[in-house]
Write a protein that holds these residues in place. Structure first.
Motif, PDB file in Angstrom:
ATOM      1  N   SER A 177     -32.760 -11.177 -13.888  1.00  0.00           N
ATOM      2  CA  SER A 177     -34.108 -11.706 -13.785  1.00  0.00           C
ATOM      3  C   SER A 177     -34.098 -12.624 -12.579  1.00  0.00           C
ATOM      4  N   GLU A 178     -35.224 -13.205 -12.251  1.00  0.00           N
ATOM      5  CA  GLU A 178     -35.323 -14.050 -11.066  1.00  0.00           C
ATOM      6  C   GLU A 178     -34.217 -15.101 -11.069  1.00  0.00           C
ATOM      7  N   GLY A 179     -33.359 -15.041 -10.058  1.00  0.00           N
ATOM      8  CA  GLY A 179     -32.291 -16.016  -9.906  1.00  0.00           C
ATOM      9  C   GLY A 179     -31.054 -15.783 -10.741  1.00  0.00           C
ATOM     10  N   PHE A 180     -31.069 -14.775 -11.587  1.00  0.00           N
ATOM     11  CA  PHE A 180     -29.910 -14.524 -12.442  1.00  0.00           C
ATOM     12  C   PHE A 180     -29.662 -13.029 -12.549  1.00  0.00           C
ATOM     13  N   GLY A 181     -28.412 -12.664 -12.578  1.00  0.00           N
ATOM     14  CA  GLY A 181     -28.063 -11.265 -12.782  1.00  0.00           C
ATOM     15  C   GLY A 181     -26.686 -11.173 -13.400  1.00  0.00           C
ATOM     16  N   HIS A 182     -26.418 -10.069 -14.047  1.00  0.00           N
ATOM     17  CA  HIS A 182     -25.080  -9.877 -14.597  1.00  0.00           C
ATOM     18  C   HIS A 182     -24.718  -8.406 -14.581  1.00  0.00           C
ATOM     19  N   LEU A 183     -23.433  -8.176 -14.640  1.00  0.00           N
ATOM     20  CA  LEU A 183     -22.875  -6.843 -14.570  1.00  0.00           C
ATOM     21  C   LEU A 183     -21.624  -6.822 -15.426  1.00  0.00           C
ATOM     22  N   VAL A 184     -21.426  -5.760 -16.157  1.00  0.00           N
ATOM     23  CA  VAL A 184     -20.195  -5.585 -16.921  1.00  0.00           C
ATOM     24  C   VAL A 184     -19.338  -4.584 -16.158  1.00  0.00           C
ATOM     25  N   VAL A 185     -18.111  -4.977 -15.843  1.00  0.00           N
ATOM     26  CA  VAL A 185     -17.191  -4.088 -15.144  1.00  0.00           C
ATOM     27  C   VAL A 185     -16.005  -3.781 -16.047  1.00  0.00           C
ATOM     28  N   ASP A 186     -15.421  -2.633 -15.819  1.00  0.00           N
ATOM     29  CA  ASP A 186     -14.220  -2.234 -16.555  1.00  0.00           C
ATOM     30  C   ASP A 186     -13.227  -1.692 -15.550  1.00  0.00           C
ATOM     31  N   ASP A 187     -12.132  -2.388 -15.376  1.00  0.00           N
ATOM     32  CA  ASP A 187     -11.102  -1.984 -14.422  1.00  0.00           C
ATOM     33  C   ASP A 187      -9.985  -1.202 -15.096  1.00  0.00           C
ATOM     34  N   GLY A 188     -10.256  -0.697 -16.282  1.00  0.00           N
ATOM     35  CA  GLY A 188      -9.257   0.038 -17.037  1.00  0.00           C
ATOM     36  C   GLY A 188      -8.498  -0.839 -18.021  1.00  0.00           C
ATOM     37  N   ARG A 189      -8.774  -2.146 -17.984  1.00  0.00           N
ATOM     38  CA  ARG A 189      -8.119  -3.084 -18.906  1.00  0.00           C
ATOM     39  C   ARG A 189      -9.118  -3.729 -19.863  1.00  0.00           C
ATOM     40  N   GLY A 190     -10.318  -3.169 -19.925  1.00  0.00           N
ATOM     41  CA  GLY A 190     -11.344  -3.699 -20.813  1.00  0.00           C
ATOM     42  C   GLY A 190     -12.509  -4.269 -20.035  1.00  0.00           C
ATOM     43  N   GLU A 191     -13.652  -4.333 -20.692  1.00  0.00           N
ATOM     44  CA  GLU A 191     -14.869  -4.801 -20.043  1.00  0.00           C
ATOM     45  C   GLU A 191     -14.835  -6.304 -19.800  1.00  0.00           C
ATOM     46  N   SER A 192     -15.490  -6.690 -18.696  1.00  0.00           N
ATOM     47  CA  SER A 192     -15.556  -8.085 -18.275  1.00  0.00           C
ATOM     48  C   SER A 192     -16.948  -8.355 -17.719  1.00  0.00           C
ATOM     49  N   LEU A 193     -17.602  -9.372 -18.248  1.00  0.00           N
ATOM     50  CA  LEU A 193     -18.930  -9.754 -17.772  1.00  0.00           C
ATOM     51  C   LEU A 193     -18.790 -10.557 -16.478  1.00  0.00           C
ATOM     52  N   ILE A 194     -19.553 -10.179 -15.459  1.00  0.00           N
ATOM     53  CA  ILE A 194     -19.653 -10.931 -14.209  1.00  0.00           C
ATOM     54  C   ILE A 194     -21.109 -11.386 -14.129  1.00  0.00           C
ATOM     55  N   ALA A 195     -21.315 -12.681 -13.988  1.00  0.00           N
ATOM     56  CA  ALA A 195     -22.677 -13.222 -13.945  1.00  0.00           C
ATOM     57  C   ALA A 195     -22.881 -14.015 -12.662  1.00  0.00           C
ATOM     58  N   VAL A 196     -24.102 -13.965 -12.144  1.00  0.00           N
ATOM     59  CA  VAL A 196     -24.452 -14.716 -10.942  1.00  0.00           C
ATOM     60  C   VAL A 196     -25.763 -15.450 -11.187  1.00  0.00           C
ATOM     61  N   ASN A 197     -25.830 -16.674 -10.680  1.00  0.00           N
ATOM     62  CA  ASN A 197     -27.014 -17.498 -10.811  1.00  0.00           C
ATOM     63  C   ASN A 197     -27.275 -18.119  -9.446  1.00  0.00           C
ATOM     64  N   VAL A 198     -28.481 -17.938  -8.924  1.00  0.00           N
ATOM     65  CA  VAL A 198     -28.852 -18.467  -7.614  1.00  0.00           C
ATOM     66  C   VAL A 198     -30.026 -19.413  -7.799  1.00  0.00           C
ATOM     67  N   GLN A 199     -29.888 -20.611  -7.240  1.00  0.00           N
ATOM     68  CA  GLN A 199     -30.908 -21.644  -7.400  1.00  0.00           C
ATOM     69  C   GLN A 199     -31.102 -22.385  -6.081  1.00  0.00           C
ATOM     70  N   ARG A 200     -32.195 -23.113  -5.989  1.00  0.00           N
ATOM     71  CA  ARG A 200     -32.446 -24.037  -4.880  1.00  0.00           C
ATOM     72  C   ARG A 200     -32.557 -25.441  -5.462  1.00  0.00           C
ATOM     73  N   TRP A 201     -31.805 -26.359  -4.895  1.00  0.00           N
ATOM     74  CA  TRP A 201     -31.810 -27.747  -5.332  1.00  0.00           C
ATOM     75  C   TRP A 201     -31.882 -28.652  -4.113  1.00  0.00           C
ATOM     76  N   ASN A 202     -32.336 -29.862  -4.331  1.00  0.00           N
ATOM     77  CA  ASN A 202     -32.157 -30.915  -3.342  1.00  0.00           C
ATOM     78  C   ASN A 202     -30.698 -31.329  -3.475  1.00  0.00           C
ATOM     79  N   PRO A 203     -29.884 -31.171  -2.429  1.00  0.00           N
ATOM     80  CA  PRO A 203     -28.456 -31.484  -2.562  1.00  0.00           C
ATOM     81  C   PRO A 203     -28.191 -32.950  -2.925  1.00  0.00           C
ATOM     82  N   GLN A 204     -29.176 -33.811  -2.704  1.00  0.00           N
ATOM     83  CA  GLN A 204     -29.017 -35.234  -3.034  1.00  0.00           C
ATOM     84  C   GLN A 204     -29.492 -35.561  -4.449  1.00  0.00           C
ATOM     85  N   HIS A 205     -29.995 -34.591  -5.167  1.00  0.00           N
ATOM     86  CA  HIS A 205     -30.495 -34.818  -6.523  1.00  0.00           C
ATOM     87  C   HIS A 205     -29.374 -35.402  -7.381  1.00  0.00           C
ATOM     88  N   PRO A 206     -29.666 -36.384  -8.216  1.00  0.00           N
ATOM     89  CA  PRO A 206     -28.628 -37.002  -9.047  1.00  0.00           C
ATOM     90  C   PRO A 206     -27.861 -36.011  -9.921  1.00  0.00           C
TER      91      PRO A 206
END
Length: 164
Positions: free
Chosen positions: A48-77
């Motif tokens: 969805s907006e700013g978030f995505g995930h994928l399940v991969v299997d390298d032959g040793r079992g499934e593994s969730l890979i997730a990504v989250n993209v955001q915009r922040w003020n780098p000085q925010h507390p």
């Protein structure tokens, strides 16, 4: 969009098949997953907006890979607190790496994460589980991608191009 870091990390996994993704919103996290590869039926990708995930299997079992993209003020507390112990790269990007039990994870599920905050406020978080989803028990010893591979993906310049 090609994400060389994603390709390099996942190319090392045997027996993977490319799953094409049509991109409609270049600023979403799903953009970054466009070149990720999955093995077979039973694996998949979503997002969805700013978030995505994928399940991969390298032959040793499934593994969730997730990504989250955001915009922040780098000085925010909140960002200052979150990245207070992070490493700072020469370009000013802050990088925090963690390995811990997954919040809401099933029995034995661990989550390895790389959280980055660039000086322009772009935050990219890449996580991997040793399970196909958070509530499920671990089905492998470690996630499919190590923290070095996660960091390579999180720091890929394609994120900056995609978020403009």
């Amino acid at each position: 969009m090609a994400l060389e870091a994603v390709d390099a990390a996942l190319d090392s996994m045997p027996l993977l098949v490319v799953v094409p993704v049509e991109l409609r919103r270049p600023a979403t996290a799903r953009t970054a997953l466009c070149r990720l590869r999955t093995r077979s039926a039973g694996t998949g990708m979503a997002g969805s907006e700013g978030f995505g995930h994928l399940v991969v299997d390298d032959g040793r079992g499934e593994s969730l890979i997730a990504v989250n993209v955001q915009r922040w003020n780098p000085q925010h507390p909140n960002m200052a607190k979150l990245f207070r112990k992070a490493d700072t790269l020469p370009d000013g990007t802050r990088v925090s790496v963690s390995k811990a039990a997954a919040d809401g994870g099933g029995k034995g599920t661990v989550e390895w994460s790389v959280d980055t905050l660039r000086p322009d406020g772009l935050r990219v978080v890449i996580s991997a589980l040793n399970a196909p989803a958070y509530p499920l028990a671990a089905i492998r010893k470690e996630p499919a991608l190590d923290t070095g591979q996660l960091q390579q993906i999180a720091l890929d310049p394609a994120w900056q191009r995609a978020s403009r």
